[in-house]
Design a protein around this motif. Structure first.
Motif, short mmCIF file in Angstrom:
data_model
loop_
_atom_site.label_atom_id
_atom_site.label_comp_id
_atom_site.label_asym_id
_atom_site.label_seq_id
_atom_site.Cartn_x
_atom_site.Cartn_y
_atom_site.Cartn_z
N ARG A 467 -1.94 40.52 -17.52
CA ARG A 467 -0.81 40.72 -18.43
C ARG A 467 -0.14 39.40 -18.75
NH1 ARG A 467 2.64 45.32 -16.22
NH2 ARG A 467 2.53 43.91 -14.42
N ALA A 468 -0.04 38.54 -17.74
CA ALA A 468 0.59 37.23 -17.96
C ALA A 468 -0.19 36.38 -18.94
CB ALA A 468 0.73 36.50 -16.62
N ARG A 474 -3.84 48.17 -18.69
CA ARG A 474 -5.08 48.64 -18.08
C ARG A 474 -5.92 47.47 -17.57
NH1 ARG A 474 -7.65 53.20 -17.45
NH2 ARG A 474 -5.98 54.30 -18.54
N GLU A 475 -6.01 46.40 -18.34
CA GLU A 475 -6.74 45.21 -17.89
C GLU A 475 -6.08 44.62 -16.64
OE1 GLU A 475 -7.90 42.36 -21.22
OE2 GLU A 475 -6.55 43.76 -22.25
N ASN A 476 -4.75 44.53 -16.68
CA ASN A 476 -4.00 43.94 -15.58
C ASN A 476 -4.25 44.71 -14.28
OD1 ASN A 476 -1.79 41.84 -15.05
ND2 ASN A 476 -0.89 43.70 -14.15
N ALA A 571 2.03 42.00 -3.19
CA ALA A 571 0.58 42.20 -3.06
C ALA A 571 -0.19 40.94 -3.44
CB ALA A 571 0.15 43.36 -3.96
N GLU A 572 0.42 40.03 -4.17
CA GLU A 572 -0.22 38.78 -4.62
C GLU A 572 -1.55 39.05 -5.32
OE1 GLU A 572 1.49 35.08 -2.07
OE2 GLU A 572 -0.38 35.93 -1.35
N LEU A 573 -1.50 39.93 -6.31
CA LEU A 573 -2.70 40.25 -7.08
C LEU A 573 -2.59 39.79 -8.53
CD1 LEU A 573 -3.39 43.84 -5.68
CD2 LEU A 573 -4.62 41.74 -5.12
N GLU A 574 -1.42 39.27 -8.92
CA GLU A 574 -1.21 38.76 -10.28
C GLU A 574 -1.01 37.24 -10.22
OE1 GLU A 574 1.33 40.91 -13.00
OE2 GLU A 574 1.37 42.64 -11.66
#
Length: 699
Positions: A467-468, A474-476, A571-574
């Motif tokens: 998203r960033a 959905r992709e994010n 969660a550190e997933l982005e």
């Protein structure tokens, strides 16, 4: 004078269907009871086969092997000259009953079936057993193998009590103590002086005082002696039975067993003066016989619990029960459960993906606490624990010297970094691993992530974006999930082969670290690194885990936890923003962990749907949230809950520590496919909000 009696009760670490081990532990407890001068020995519920047999109770093998063990007990010289009270399933007139079998000197005195079933929470006793009818007694025809030992064709079966030469003994089974019409009430009015309770009561946070108060109350109202026995340990499921064997007289506890212990057999004895019961009843509870009171059916026994020369025998005096704090319970209960699971699964240790956050750090601290308990048990001379430790580490000459050193042998932690991971979480994980002594690894998953996305791109011609970086929701979400799921795959790979790379035999059990509040909303990826073999914190709230880590800072001097507690859960997933974490758990969930705990208790314990939950929360949160804001919170929770409920069908088996757990397996029996719009329920909430905003509050 023949008025002082010595009785024994015990906590046994029984294992479902372990007939060999169970019978050995029963015999050991009887031997200890006799050595301590007891004339009556009480054991836990269904101790011969194990309480957690579940649908194995349907099998004729379970009934057969239980009688074979009973035959062994009857024939053993250890069981002579003491009344033995053991638990097993028995079929009578083609109906299964949960029973106590009382025997003395190769003769069965009576069989007492359970009359009130535990059929709530985690218990489903009516699935396997039927309740017996109060005050009904029949003749039970013994199997031929038992007849050959006892010389008896039939024995009394039903609601009856033992009358010895010096006293009268009555039986309760587990849930019967918790019922409003407990059998001890009627038995006490009919002159029964000693009550026994054989239990399989599991640990939940802050529950022990309820059990103790019930036992004290049972003898405070009408006098008497109360013996309570309980199972201990993990017998093959999600619960931990937490002992607490005890003896009470006239409202006072006089003997207490441990709540959490690695000792497989613990026997508690007490010497009591029956005249204390009689004088207590004479002063405070002068019998007022009710016309509808039906006397107990008595079985006469030519045996005495007391001796003729007991005048100088000291009696046990009241003691103060020590209750553990919730933080101590989290440190001890799951640790004992993990040890039972490890030693009985024949694995060589644990592997934990350690993220540097509160949840995985809590799991790591519980393993460290387990190592502390093991070293203490070995230092105290527990040869059984030492034997199990040596087998787990694969070294017959090994003697654990320090928890940190033992931790290095049986516990592996790994930090799985990606391009979205911060240096802060990496260093926190590394520092904690160093302080507890685990074998620690840093694993970078970027290569695996790019490989998986490369496969996807080769097939579709598309490359998803965060998203960033301009990608869709959905992709994010897909990019976050692929990282999380790859961590699970790598965790199992390293669990299976990391010892092999060091030239050591065996594999490791993968530990999960999703807390109960995240499970409520489904705030985790299905089949990610929360998917594991077992999860010691899956039934514990985030709030309690934070308090537990504060306790560990002081108790175990784990100073690394201070930084972990002050960091925001993530969660550190982005992607990072300027090298800093921009994603937080509470922002993603749309509510705080403390709010989730309240909602979870209302959903499960108070049995609230959306509308009734809203009605309660507008009063509970009136000082901080408006009715409209409460409505938004409730709707958001139920949308998330119903969308993600399917995840509970695959959730890792977790230690059951809270009665609001959403675990689908045998505990939270709700659907996993919902209409997530909740149209009728949400409309009722909207109508109530509209009414609240248009009507002036009444004075």
């Amino acid at each position: 004078m023949g008025r002082k009696v010595t009785v024994a009760t015990c906590s046994l670490n029984q294992w479902a269907l372990d007939f060999e081990g169970n019978s050995e532990r029963i015999l050991r407890s009887i031997e200890i009871a006799k050595d301590q001068g007891a004339k009556y020995r009480l054991g836990p519920e269904l101790e011969i086969c194990g309480f957690g047999c579940a649908d194995h109770f349907y099998e004729s093998d379970t009934l057969l092997h239980s009688f074979q063990v009973l035959k062994t007990l009857l024939e053993s010289p250890i069981t002579q000259d003491i009344i033995c009270d053991v638990g097993m399933p028995i079929m009578h007139h083609n109906v299964r009953y949960n029973c106590r079998v009382l025997f003395l000197n190769r003769k069965i005195l009576l069989i007492r079936p359970k009359m009130l079933m535990a059929d709530y929470g985690i218990y489903r006793e009516r699935r396997w057993f039927s309740p017996w009818r109060s005050r009904q007694v029949e003749e039970y025809f013994l199997p031929r193998m038992i007849q050959a030992v006892t010389g008896q064709d039939t024995v009394p079966f039903g609601d009856c009590v033992l009358s010895t030469k010096d006293t009268c003994i009555g039986t309760e089974l587990c849930a019967e103590l918790w019922a409003p019409n407990s059998p001890h009430i009627q038995m006490g009015l009919d002159g029964v002086e000693i009550f026994t309770n054989s239990s399989a009561s599991h640990h939940e946070l802050r529950k022990a005082d309820q059990r103790v108060n019930l036992v004290k109350s049972a003898t405070f109202k009408s006098g008497g002696v109360y013996l309570y026995a309980n199972q201990r340990g993990c017998d093959g499921d999600r619960v931990y039975y937490d002992g607490c064997a005890m003896v009470a007289i006239n409202g006072d506890i006089v003997a207490q067993g441990a709540q959490f212990s690695l000792t497989d057999v613990e026997v508690i004895t007490a010497t009591l003066d029956l005249e204390d019961v009689r004088s207590y009843r004479g002063e405070l509870c002068q019998p007022q016989m009710e016309s509808e009171l039906r006397p107990c059916h008595r079985i006469k026994v030519d045996f005495s619990l007391s001796g003729d020369d007991d005048i100088y025998l000291p009696t046990h005096q009241p003691i103060q029960w020590h209750f553990h704090t919730a933080e101590e319970e989290i440190s001890l209960g799951p640790a004992c459960w993990l040890w039972d699971y490890l030693r009985r699964s024949r694995q060589a240790g644990f592997l934990l993906p350690l993220s540097g956050g509160v949840d995985s750090s809590s799991t790591a601290c519980i393993v460290h606490s387990m190592c502390v308990l093991l070293c203490q048990a070995v230092n105290n001379g527990n040869s059984h624990v030492l034997e199990d430790v040596r087998r787990v580490v694969g070294d017959e000459s090994y003697n654990p010297q320090h928890p940190k050193e033992l931790c290095g042998r049986i516990f592996t932690t790994c930090y799985m970094a990606s391009e979205n991971s911060s240096e802060d979480t990496c260093s926190r994980a590394r520092e904690l691993a160093s302080q507890i002594g685990s074998t620690h690894m840093n694993i970078n998953i970027d290569l695996a992530v790019k490989g998986i996305l490369g496969i996807f791109s080769a097939v579709t011609g598309r490359w998803p974006q965060f998203r960033a970086n301009g990608g869709s929701h959905r992709e994010n979400l897909a990019l976050q999930n692929v990282q999380a799921r790859l961590r699970m795959v790598l965790a199992y790979l390293f669990a299976q082969l990391s010892l092999w790379t060091r030239g050591k035999p065996g594999g490791l059990l993968v530990l999960g670290s999703a807390n109960v509040d995240e499970s409520l909303t489904g705030y985790f990826t299905k089949y990610d690194c929360s998917s594991a073999d077992i999860n010691p914190i899956g039934g514990i709230s985030k709030t309690d885990l934070k308090s537990f880590l504060l306790y560990c800072v002081d108790q175990f001097q784990l100073t690394a936890l201070t930084g972990i507690l002050t960091a925001p859960p993530t969660a550190e997933l982005e992607p990072l923003t300027d090298g800093q974490v921009s994603q937080t758990d509470e922002a993603d969930m749309g509510m705080t962990y403390s709010e989730l705990s309240v909602i979870g208790r209302l959903r499960k314990i108070s049995k609230c749907g959306p509308f009734s939950m809203f009605c309660k929360l507008i009063h509970m949160w009136k000082d901080v949230l408006s009715p409209t804001e409460v409505a938004q919170k409730v709707k958001h929770f139920f949308r998330m809950y119903s969308m993600n409920r399917h995840k509970m069908t695959t959730v890792t088996p977790s230690y059951h520590a809270e009665s609001y757990s959403p675990d689908d397996n045998r505990f939270d029996l709700r659907p996993f496919l919902y209409n997530t719009r909740w149209t009728w329920q949400f409309r009722c909430i909207d109508n109530q909000v509209s009414q609240a905003t248009t009507e002036a509050p009444k004075q």
